[in-house]
Every structure is written in structure tokens, then in C-alpha cells.
Design an enzyme around this catalytic site. Sequence first.
Site, PDB file in Angstrom:
ATOM      1  N   TRP A  13       0.827  -1.209   0.000  1.00 21.01           N
ATOM      2  CA  TRP A  13       0.000   0.000   0.000  1.00 21.01           C
ATOM      3  C   TRP A  13       0.857   1.253   0.000  1.00 21.01           C
ATOM      4  O   TRP A  13       0.529   2.246  -0.653  1.00 21.01           O
ATOM      5  CB  TRP A  13      -0.965  -0.006   1.181  1.00 21.01           C
TER       6      TRP A  13
ATOM      7  N   ASP B 213      -0.976   6.924   6.639  1.00 17.19           N
ATOM      8  CA  ASP B 213      -2.047   6.017   6.242  1.00 17.19           C
ATOM      9  C   ASP B 213      -2.259   5.078   7.430  1.00 17.19           C
ATOM     10  O   ASP B 213      -1.423   4.220   7.706  1.00 17.19           O
ATOM     11  CB  ASP B 213      -1.636   5.242   4.980  1.00 17.19           C
TER      12      ASP B 213
ATOM     13  N   LYS C  37     -11.692  -1.634   8.408  1.00 15.43           N
ATOM     14  CA  LYS C  37     -10.931  -2.511   9.297  1.00 15.43           C
ATOM     15  C   LYS C  37     -11.303  -2.241  10.757  1.00 15.43           C
ATOM     16  O   LYS C  37     -11.961  -3.051  11.387  1.00 15.43           O
ATOM     17  CB  LYS C  37      -9.433  -2.365   9.060  1.00 15.43           C
TER      18      LYS C  37
HETATM   19  N1  PMP Z   1      -3.793   1.296   2.961  1.00 17.69           N
HETATM   20  C1  PMP Z   1      -3.770   0.199   3.716  1.00 17.69           C
HETATM   21  C2  PMP Z   1      -2.796   0.096   4.834  1.00 17.69           C
HETATM   22  C3  PMP Z   1      -4.649  -0.858   3.443  1.00 17.69           C
HETATM   23  O1  PMP Z   1      -4.618  -1.960   4.195  1.00 17.69           O
HETATM   24  C4  PMP Z   1      -5.573  -0.737   2.381  1.00 17.69           C
HETATM   25  C5  PMP Z   1      -6.597  -1.790   2.052  1.00 17.69           C
HETATM   26  N2  PMP Z   1      -6.418  -3.034   2.508  1.00 17.69           N
HETATM   27  C6  PMP Z   1      -5.536   0.428   1.598  1.00 17.69           C
HETATM   28  C7  PMP Z   1      -4.656   1.430   1.939  1.00 17.69           C
HETATM   29  C8  PMP Z   1      -6.469   0.617   0.442  1.00 17.69           C
HETATM   30  O2  PMP Z   1      -7.718   0.880   0.926  1.00 17.69           O
HETATM   31  P1  PMP Z   1      -9.008   0.984  -0.001  1.00 17.69           P
HETATM   32  O3  PMP Z   1      -9.318  -0.396  -0.471  1.00 17.69           O
HETATM   33  O4  PMP Z   1     -10.032   1.550   0.944  1.00 17.69           O
HETATM   34  O5  PMP Z   1      -8.706   1.898  -1.129  1.00 17.69           O
END
Ligand code: PMP
Length: 355
Positions: free
Chosen positions: A99, A166, A190
Amino acid sequence: MKKYNFSAGPSILDESVIKNAASAVLDYEGTGLSILEVSHRGKEFVATMEEARQTMRELLHIPEGYEVLFLGGGASLQFTQVAMNLLKNKAVYINSGTWAAKAMKEAKLFGEVVEFSSKDDNYIWYPKPWNEIPEDADYLHFTSNNTVYGTQYRQDPDVKCRLVGDMSSDIFTREIDFSKYDLIYGGAQKNIGPAGATFVIVRRDALGHVDRPLPTMLDYRTHVEKDSMFNTPPVFPIYVALQTMKWYKELGGVKVLEKICTEKADMLYNEIDRNKLFRGTVNEEDRSMMNVCFVMADEYKELNDEFFKFATERGITSFKGHRTVGGFRASLYNAMPKEGVQYLVDLMKEFERSH
Ligand code: PMP
């Protein structure tokens, strides 16, 4: 059979939260209407939105000068929006996992990016180059918890530039020193609620300093000015997020949540380290309390599928490791009860006895 949901996200919600959500689907706040069909401009939802923003503020002790927004687009849209609104010349990105790398890719569209990475080691450790960070960086972006690889940095980095975090997968697991941050964001799915809402906590004075034109919907100021109601917000996910946050308040707030999540993570890591059949996949000091990744020990590799079947047949769901890591990933978000972790630990012991 009782099921324990160890999914990495969307993930487990507390039963009381699900019951409140179900009841609002049938009758929202005594309106005789379902939450699924009410106007976001109606007084009930305006009050829900305000309470959600206030409760987040209260739980995390967010200081004056910061705004709480609930938007659409997921954390992934924030990868772009953060850089578009905050990156003037140069930003630092900690590339600690999938991510983080995606966030960094978007930032490169808007300026120079200085990268610190553990990619070459398949992200098994967390980069901490805190005394090498250029002072003239507009911000340092880090992903506090790596949902895929199971590493975490549980502090607010000590650097000379502003921070952007994030915190999709570990918000509400520790106190945060907001004075170091310009922005914190994450997907709700989450530790807050179902998929569909994205939280953004932004320092008002950090906005409005870039020269580029900003599309209306991607300019944070649009949403700040309209109290997160510029367009139709994700009504139902926000309602459910509020139920979770009220439950957090009842439990005693973030300090209590931190204590519980530390205990749960210790229970599982202690068993992984004790049990001859298993081993962890990342450096011990960087282990995530939220996403516990583990595999069969080398001598027992061939038992991988058998253990997966054994646990699944006994009610453990969604705990397969990410395809880039293999093995197992048990996500221990706040709604996972201690009994769920104990149950998994007991199954690991039972499996060991039979091998
Ligand atoms: N950042 C992190 C740390 C994640 O775990 C995730 C999704 N698992 C995301 C960003 C992306 O999130 P989204 O699917 O809401 O775009």
C-alpha cells in the site's frame, strides 16, 4: 458452529454494532424509514454525521485546528488526494509494503519523491530512517501498519518535517500526537466500520499552499467548508462507523483498546514462537499487532494446506496469508474478541499434538 472472522478487511465488526446497524436498516431513529432510504440532508443524518465527527475527535483527542471528514473513494483515492493537496516540491515516502508503494506511485505524479524502502527484503522489516529525512521535505508519508506483510510502526516518527499517515489498519489502537501531522487517513473497513467510508483528519492550515489547480471534489477545502456534506456522503457506512466508535467509548477509549490489542497479539505471537510447527514471517521488533502473519516452520512446510483445512473446518475464516507471503494471516482488529484468539491458539496446540 461459531465462526471467527480473521479477515484483513472488510473485517469483523462487534455483534452489538451489527445489531444496531440491522435495526437502523428497519427503522432509523424512530423515523419509520430505513437508514438506506433517508436523505443525507435530513436532520437525523445531519446529527449522525456531526456525532460521528465529534466522537472521532473525542476518542482520538484531536486538537483544535484539525478537521474530521468522512469521504468516499477509499484509502486508495487518498494516495492521490494527499499528494495533490500537500506536495509542493518534495516528499519522503516510507516504502514499507504494497500500500505504501501504491501511495508513492501517485505522489510521483505531483513532485519529487525521496524513498526509503525494505522492498528488496520482501518488506519483512520496517524502514526507520528518521535521522536521514531532508528537512525541506513538504511531508513524510508512512503507512503505520502494513496489512499485507504484518509489520507496524507504533509511534509518530520523530522527524523535522510534517507527517502524513495512512492508518487504515491500525487507527484506534494507540494515542496519536497530532501536533506532528498534517493529515491522517484510512479506509473504514478494518477498525471502524464496513467498506464505503474513508476517514480524513487534516490540519486546516496545511491546505491551500499548492499552486496547481485542484478539481473541486479533490480539494479538501471543499469538504472542510461543507462539514463533509458537499456531496452525498456514504450514509450507511458512516452510521455503522458511529456505532463502532460509541462502542469504543463504552469500552473505555483508545488506551483500553491499546491494552486489549497488545494482549491479543501477545497471545498469538507467543504461541507462534512456542509451537514447533509455526514461525513468524517478519522481524520481531516490527511485528504488527493487527495482522499477524505466520507460516509453517521449514521442516513442516508440507502441512500448510492441512492446517488451513483443519482450522477452517473448525470455524476460523478468512485467515489465508496474502499470496505474496503465503501461510496464514490472522487479523486481530478491535472487534476480534480475546476468546477468538484463544480459540485459534488452542487449535494450533491441538494440531501440534497430532503431529
Ligand atoms: N492502505 C492500507 C494500509 C490498506 O490496508 C488498504 C486496504 N487493505 C488500503 C490502503 C487501500 O484501501 P481501499 O481499499 O479503501 O482503497
